[in-house]
Design a protein around this motif. Structure first.
Motif, mmCIF file in Angstrom:
data_model
loop_
_atom_site.group_PDB
_atom_site.id
_atom_site.type_symbol
_atom_site.label_atom_id
_atom_site.label_comp_id
_atom_site.label_asym_id
_atom_site.label_seq_id
_atom_site.Cartn_x
_atom_site.Cartn_y
_atom_site.Cartn_z
ATOM 1 N N VAL A 141 9.933 -11.736 4.059
ATOM 2 C CA VAL A 141 8.853 -10.745 4.167
ATOM 3 C C VAL A 141 9.426 -9.347 4.312
ATOM 4 O O VAL A 141 8.934 -8.382 3.722
ATOM 5 C CB VAL A 141 7.926 -11.072 5.353
ATOM 6 C CG1 VAL A 141 6.888 -9.972 5.539
ATOM 7 C CG2 VAL A 141 7.245 -12.410 5.145
ATOM 8 N N SER A 142 10.534 -9.252 5.053
ATOM 9 C CA SER A 142 11.116 -7.926 5.276
ATOM 10 C C SER A 142 11.585 -7.312 3.954
ATOM 11 O O SER A 142 11.819 -6.117 3.871
ATOM 12 C CB SER A 142 12.293 -8.045 6.250
ATOM 13 O OG SER A 142 13.298 -8.849 5.672
ATOM 14 N N LYS A 143 11.771 -8.135 2.934
ATOM 15 C CA LYS A 143 12.269 -7.617 1.664
ATOM 16 C C LYS A 143 11.164 -7.403 0.637
ATOM 17 O O LYS A 143 11.404 -6.865 -0.440
ATOM 18 C CB LYS A 143 13.295 -8.587 1.091
ATOM 19 C CG LYS A 143 14.487 -8.726 2.030
ATOM 20 C CD LYS A 143 15.523 -9.682 1.497
ATOM 21 C CE LYS A 143 16.799 -9.572 2.300
ATOM 22 N NZ LYS A 143 16.773 -10.405 3.517
ATOM 23 N N LEU A 144 9.954 -7.839 0.969
ATOM 24 C CA LEU A 144 8.863 -7.728 0.003
ATOM 25 C C LEU A 144 8.129 -6.408 0.138
ATOM 26 O O LEU A 144 7.751 -6.008 1.238
ATOM 27 C CB LEU A 144 7.856 -8.874 0.204
ATOM 28 C CG LEU A 144 8.318 -10.291 -0.077
ATOM 29 C CD1 LEU A 144 7.248 -11.284 0.372
ATOM 30 C CD2 LEU A 144 8.614 -10.488 -1.556
ATOM 31 N N ARG A 145 7.918 -5.765 -0.988
ATOM 32 C CA ARG A 145 7.087 -4.563 -0.977
ATOM 33 C C ARG A 145 5.616 -4.982 -0.991
ATOM 34 O O ARG A 145 5.314 -6.118 -1.350
ATOM 35 C CB ARG A 145 7.407 -3.735 -2.209
ATOM 36 C CG ARG A 145 8.788 -3.159 -2.084
ATOM 37 C CD ARG A 145 9.169 -2.455 -3.331
ATOM 38 N NE ARG A 145 10.421 -1.764 -3.090
ATOM 39 C CZ ARG A 145 11.100 -1.133 -4.008
ATOM 40 N NH1 ARG A 145 10.633 -1.110 -5.245
ATOM 41 N NH2 ARG A 145 12.224 -0.519 -3.727
ATOM 42 N N PRO A 146 4.737 -4.041 -0.641
ATOM 43 C CA PRO A 146 3.321 -4.428 -0.545
ATOM 44 C C PRO A 146 2.793 -5.128 -1.799
ATOM 45 O O PRO A 146 2.095 -6.139 -1.693
ATOM 46 C CB PRO A 146 2.619 -3.094 -0.309
ATOM 47 C CG PRO A 146 3.640 -2.252 0.369
ATOM 48 C CD PRO A 146 4.958 -2.665 -0.190
ATOM 49 N N HIS A 147 3.142 -4.609 -2.979
ATOM 50 C CA HIS A 147 2.580 -5.247 -4.186
ATOM 51 C C HIS A 147 3.154 -6.650 -4.377
ATOM 52 O O HIS A 147 2.507 -7.533 -4.939
ATOM 53 C CB HIS A 147 2.828 -4.384 -5.431
ATOM 54 C CG HIS A 147 4.214 -4.459 -5.977
ATOM 55 N ND1 HIS A 147 5.226 -3.604 -5.594
ATOM 56 C CD2 HIS A 147 4.771 -5.299 -6.878
ATOM 57 C CE1 HIS A 147 6.330 -3.914 -6.232
ATOM 58 N NE2 HIS A 147 6.092 -4.940 -7.017
ATOM 59 N N GLN A 148 4.381 -6.852 -3.862
ATOM 60 C CA GLN A 148 4.977 -8.185 -3.991
ATOM 61 C C GLN A 148 4.330 -9.154 -2.999
ATOM 62 O O GLN A 148 4.147 -10.336 -3.301
ATOM 63 C CB GLN A 148 6.492 -8.093 -3.758
ATOM 64 C CG GLN A 148 7.190 -7.327 -4.859
ATOM 65 C CD GLN A 148 8.633 -6.993 -4.559
ATOM 66 O OE1 GLN A 148 9.018 -6.826 -3.402
ATOM 67 N NE2 GLN A 148 9.436 -6.868 -5.599
ATOM 68 N N GLN A 149 3.972 -8.643 -1.826
ATOM 69 C CA GLN A 149 3.263 -9.498 -0.875
ATOM 70 C C GLN A 149 1.932 -9.955 -1.454
ATOM 71 O O GLN A 149 1.563 -11.127 -1.364
ATOM 72 C CB GLN A 149 3.016 -8.734 0.433
ATOM 73 C CG GLN A 149 4.322 -8.291 1.098
ATOM 74 C CD GLN A 149 4.154 -7.963 2.569
ATOM 75 O OE1 GLN A 149 3.046 -7.980 3.084
ATOM 76 N NE2 GLN A 149 5.243 -7.680 3.251
ATOM 77 N N LYS A 150 1.228 -8.996 -2.098
ATOM 78 C CA LYS A 150 -0.044 -9.364 -2.732
ATOM 79 C C LYS A 150 0.185 -10.394 -3.824
ATOM 80 O O LYS A 150 -0.609 -11.329 -3.994
ATOM 81 C CB LYS A 150 -0.730 -8.133 -3.324
ATOM 82 C CG LYS A 150 -1.375 -7.260 -2.275
ATOM 83 C CD LYS A 150 -2.096 -6.074 -2.914
ATOM 84 C CE LYS A 150 -2.472 -5.060 -1.849
ATOM 85 N NZ LYS A 150 -2.334 -3.676 -2.295
#
Ligand SMILES: [Zn+2]
Length: 745
Positions: free
Chosen positions: A109-118
Motif C-alpha cells: 500500500v505504501s507504494k501504491l499511488r491513489p489511482h493504483q489503489q482505485k
C-alpha cells in the motif's frame, strides 16, 4: 409483463442477457426477489456454537473459523477491499464462514499511488464478481506508465493470502501470459515489489518446462509467453489455475485464432486483460476482447452486431437520418455504460502531477551555407518541379516521388553527408550517360534528384564523418554536448533520438570523435539484449552519458529514467511517436527535472512537419494512436507547394504563423523573460496565460505554443538552460515551456 419499454429498446438494454437495467431480474447475480431482504443464513456466532457444543446445527455446519483480517483494517492508511453484499454471500458463502475484511499488505500500500489503489479495488470487485455484470473478468487499459503490472501484482498477492469468507485465500495458482520480451520483466516486477521471499514466480523458458511447474508445489505463479503457451497447450490444460492474466492483451484480437481460443478454452473464470492501447476503436475487435474476459456479457457475436455495432456505425455515416443518429447514440451510450463496469482506462495525465517538472524546448537552428545551397538545388530539381506540376495528392502506391523528395530534404536537414553518396552516384551516372535522357526512365527518378549536387559539396568533404560546420543542427548539438560534459561531476545524461539509423550513425560518430561514452539501441539490437542495455544505462555506475535511440525501436515499456534529458534530433509526422519517446524519461521513477529538446532547422521542411504535427493534434489521441502511421499522410498540391518552399533567412516561420507581436518591440532584448518575471517585465500578448498553471494536455497545439515562452535570437545571458546558451550562435529562435507539478491533493 412481457412488453418492452421504449427506453429499453432504444438503449438496447432489452437485448442484454448478462446484465440488466433492473437489478433483481438478473438471473444469477442478484438475490431472487422473493428472498431479497432476508439475510443469507441464520447468524451463527462461532464462539457460541463452539462453546455450547450442543446445537443441532453443529453436526451439519462446519464450524466457522474465527478468522481475523491479516492486517489491521482500522489503520488510517489501510486499503480495505469492499465487503461482499448479501447477494454474493448467499451464493458464495454456503459454509457460512465469518466475513473477514480483506486488507492489502501495508508493504504494498505504501507504494501504491491513489489511482493504483482505485485500480486494485476495481480489479478486486471484478474478479470477485462484486459488480453488476455477469462474469469475473476485467480489462485494465491504463496507458503505459501508470503501473498496470503493480496493480496486478498487488491483487494477486492479496488474493493469495486472503478472502472475504473466513479469510480463506481466493486463488492458489495464477497464469500470466505475456509477449516473449516481457517474461523476465514480470519476474523482475514481482521481485521488485514483493522481494524474493514472499512469492516464487516460475518463468517458462526453454530450460524451465511447464511440467516442472506442474509437479512443484513451490510456485504459485507461472509466467509464459504467447508462443510457449501454444507449444505447451496440453500441459497447461492439465493444470488448475484460478486466475489468468493476459498482458498486452490487445494482441489477442490480432493473434492467431489458436492462441485466443486456447486461452478461452481454459477453465478459468477469473480473467484479467491488460492493455495500454485504446481498444474501443474497432467494435468487432472490442467484442472479441470482451468476449474473452466475460464470455456472453455482450450477447452473441450476431446480436452484438445487430444491437450495437450496426446502429452505431450507421449513425456515424454522413447520410444517417435523425432517427438513426438518435438510436446510434443511445446504443453507444448503453454499450459504454455496460462495458465501463469491467473496463478501466486512465491516461498519463493522472500521472503527470506526480512527476517532476518538465521543461520542453523547441530549438530552431540556423541551416549551414552548404545546406542552403543543396536545399535550393533540390527544390529546382526536375523531380520536385514535376511533383508540383502534376501533384501527387493521392499517390500512395505506384512509386511516390513526392515522398522521395520529402525524404531527401529531411535527410539534408539532418546532415548533408546523408545525401553525399547518392550525389556521387548520380554524378557518376550522369557522366556515364553524358547528361542525357534523365527523366525518360521511371526508375531513374530518384537518382535525377541528386543530379548536380556533388559539385556543391566542398572538396574536403568525406562521407560518414560529420563536419560540424556544414550542418546547423549538428553544430548546436555538438555545442550542447560539450557544455554538458564540461563538468563531469554533474553526471548529466542524455537520450538522443532519431527516426533514422543512418542519422544515429552520424550522431554516434560525433560521440566517438569527442570521446563521449554512449549506449545504442536501434532496430537491429536483438530483443534479448535490449533490457540489459537499458538496465546498464539506468544504473548509477554506468559511465555512458549518451543513449542513442531509434524512435521506432522503442517497444513496450522501455524506461530510460537514468537520463533526465532527451533530444529529438528529427521530427516525425506522427506526434504519437515523439510523445512516446518523451515518455521514456518523463515517467514514473524520474526524480530530476526533465528537459526535452526538439531541434528544427529553421525555414525548412522540418518546420512544416512540426506545424502539421501541432495543428493536426486536435484529433483525438486515440485516433492518432491507431491510425497515425506516416504512410497515411495525405498531401494536396497546396500542401506540397508549402512543403517544397524554403524560407531562407527566417528565424522561425512557425512563430510568424502565430501572429504574435512579441518580437516587434524594442529589439531583441525585450524578448528576454526570466521565469517568474512575469509581473515585472512588459506584458506581451504571447505571455498571457503564463501565470495560470499549465493545463496538461496530451498533445501540443498551435494555441498552446502561443502561451509558451518565445525567444528570438540572440538568447539572453540569463537564459534558463546553460547548455543551450553555449550553443546560441547556431540558434535562431526558441519556444520554451515548463510543465510544473500540480500539488498532490
Ligand atoms: Zn511571440
Amino acid at each position: 409483463m412481457g412488453s418492452i419499454s421504449e427506453d429499453d429498446w432504444t438503449t438496447g438494454k432489452c437485448f442484454q442477457t448478462g446484465s440488466s437495467s433492473t437489478i433483481g431480474a438478473s438471473a444469477s447475480l442478484a438475490v431472487p426477489p422473493s428472498r431479497a431482504p432476508r439475510p443469507p443464513k441464520p447468524f451463527a456466532n462461532p464462539q457460541k456454537t463452539g462453546a455450547d457444543g450442543s446445537t443441532a446445527l453443529q453436526t451439519k455446519v462446519v464450524q466457522p473459523r474465527a478468522a481475523k483480517p491479516l492486517y489491521d483494517p482500522t489503520h488510517p492508511d489501510a486499503l480495505v477491499m469492499p465487503r461482499p453484499p448479501s447477494s454474493h454471500q448467499w451464493q458464495n458463502n454456503q459454509r457460512n464462514d465469518s466475513i473477514v475484511d480483506v486488507v492489502v499488505d501495508p508493504h504494498l500500500v505504501s507504494k501504491l499511488r491513489p489511482h493504483q489503489q482505485k485500480g486494485v479495488i476495481f480489479l478486486y470487485e471484478c474478479i470477485m464478481g462484486l459488480r453488476q455484470y455477469e462474469g469475473c473478468g476485467a480489462i485494465l487499459a491504463d496507458e503505459m506508465g501508470l503501473g498496470k503490472t503493480l496493480q496486478c501484482i498487488t491483487l494477486v498477492w492479496t488474493l493469495f493470502k486472503q478472502g472475504p469468507y473466513g479469510g480463506k485465500p481466493i486463488i492458489k495458482r495464477v497464469l500470466i501470459v505475456t509477449p516473449g520480451s516481457l517474461v523476465k520483466n514480470w519476474c523482475r516486477e514481482f521481485r521488485k515489489w514483493l522481494g524474493s521471499e514472499r512469492i516464487s514466480v516460475f518463468p517458462v523458458s526453454s530450460d524451465k518446462k511447464v511440467e516442472e511447474f506442474k509437479k512443484s508445489p513451490l510456485f504459485p505463479v507461472m509466467v509464459i509467453s504467447y508462443e510457449m503457451m501454444v507449444r505447451y497447450a496440453d500441459d497447461i490444460r492439465g493444470i488448475t489455475f484460478d486466475l489468468v492474466v493476459c498482458d498486452e492483451g490487445h494482441r489477442l484480437k490480432n493473434s492467431t485464432i489458436k492462441t485466443a481460443s486456447l486461452l478461452s478454452s481454459l477453465a478459468v473464470r477469473r480473467r484479467i486483460l491488460l492493455t495500454g492501447t485504446p481498444i474501443q476503436n474497432d467494435l468487432q475487435e472490442f467484442y472479441s476482447i470482451v468476449e474473452f474476459c466475460n464470455p456472453g456479457v455482450l450477447g452473441t457475436s450476431g446480436s452484438f452486431h445487430r444491437v450495437y455495432e450496426e446502429p452505431i456505425l450507421r449513425s456515424n455515416q454522413p447520410s444517417a437520418t435523425k432517427e438513426e443518429k438518435t438510436l446510434g447514440a443511445a446504443r453507444a451510450t448503453e454499450l459504454s455504460r455496460l462495458t465501463s463496469l469491467f473496463v478501466l482506462r486512465r491516461t498519463q495525465e493522472i500521472n503527470n502531477k506526480y512527476l517532476p517538472p518538465k521543461v520542453e524546448t523547441v530549438v530552431f537552428c540556423k541551416p549551414s551555407a552548404l545546406q542552403l545551397r543543396l536545399y535550393q538545388h533540390l527544390l529546382r530539381s526536375p523531380l520536385i518541379r514535376s511533383c508540383l506540376s502534376r501533384g501527387y495528392a493521392s499517390s500512395a502506391s505506384a512509386g511516390s516521388p513526392h515522398l522521395v523528395c520529402i525524404g531527401a530534404l529531411k535527410k539534408l536537414c539532418n546532415d548533408p553527408s546523408l545525401l553525399y553518396q547518392a550525389s556521387r552516384k548520380a554524378d557518376e551516372e550522369g557522366k556515364r550517360r553524358g547528361g542525357e535522357s534523365w527523366l525518360l526512365d521511371h526508375d531513374d527518378e530518384e537518382e535525377s534528384l541528386y543530379k548536380g549536387l556533388l559539385p556543391i559539396y566542398p572538396p574536403e568533404y568525406t562521407e560518414g564523418r560529420p563536419l560540424l560546420a556544414h550542418c546547423g543542427k549538428l553544430c548546436v548539438l555538438s555545442e550542447m554536448l560539450r557544455a554538458m560534459h564540461a563538468d563531469p561531476t554533474r553526471r548529466e545524461r542524455l537520450v538522443l533520438v532519431s527516426n533514422y539509423t543512418q542519422t544515429l550513425d552520424i550522431l554516434q560518430a560525433l560521440c566517438s570523435i569527442e570521446g563521449y561514452q554512449f549506449c545504442r539501441l536501434d532496430g537491429s539490437t536483438p530483443t534479448a539484449k535490449r533490457q540489459s542495455i537499458v538496465e546498464h544505462f539506468n544504473s548509477s555506475y554506468a559511465k555512458e552519458t549518451i543513449f542513442l535511440l531509434s524512435s521506432k525501436a522503442g517497444g513496450v515499456g522501455l524506461n530510460l529514467i537514468g537520463a533526465s534529458r532527451l533530444l529529438l534530433y528529427d521530427i516525425d509526422w506522427n506526434p504519437a511517436n515523439d510523445l512516446q519517446a518523451m515518455a521514456r524519461v518523463w515517467r514514473d521513477g524520474q526524480k530530476k527535472t526533465v528537459y526535452i529538446y526538439r531541434l528544427i532547422t529553421a525555414g525548412t521542411i522540418e518546420e512544416k512537419i512540426y506545424q502539421r504535427q501541432i495543428s493536426k493534434q486536435s484529433l483525438s489521441g486515440a485516433v492518432v494512436d491507431a491510425k497515425g502511421q506516416s504512410g497515411s499522410v495525405k498531401f494536396s498540391l497546396e500542401d506540397l507547394r508549402d512543403l517544397f518552399t524554403l524560407h531562407e533567412g527566417s528565424s522561425c516561420i512557425t512563430h510568424d504563423m502565430l501572429s504574435c507581436d512579441c518580437t516587434d518591440t524594442n529589439g531583441p532584448s525585450s524578448n528576454v523573460k526570466a521565469p517568474g518575471d512575469v509581473q515585472k517585465g512588459p506584458q506581451r500578448p504571447c505571455q498571457l496565460g503564463k501565470l495560470k498553471p499549465t493545463v496538461l494536455k496530451k498533445n501540443l497545439s498551435m494555441g498552446d505554443l502561443n502561451e509558451w515562452q518565445h525567444y528570438l535570437a540572440p538568447l539572453p545571458e540569463d537564459f534558463q538552460d546553460e547548455y543551450l546558451l553555449e550553443a546560441k550562435d547556431g540558434i535562431t529562435f526558441v519556444f520554451q515551456n515548463e510543465t510544473n507539478m500540480v500539488p498532490v491533493p
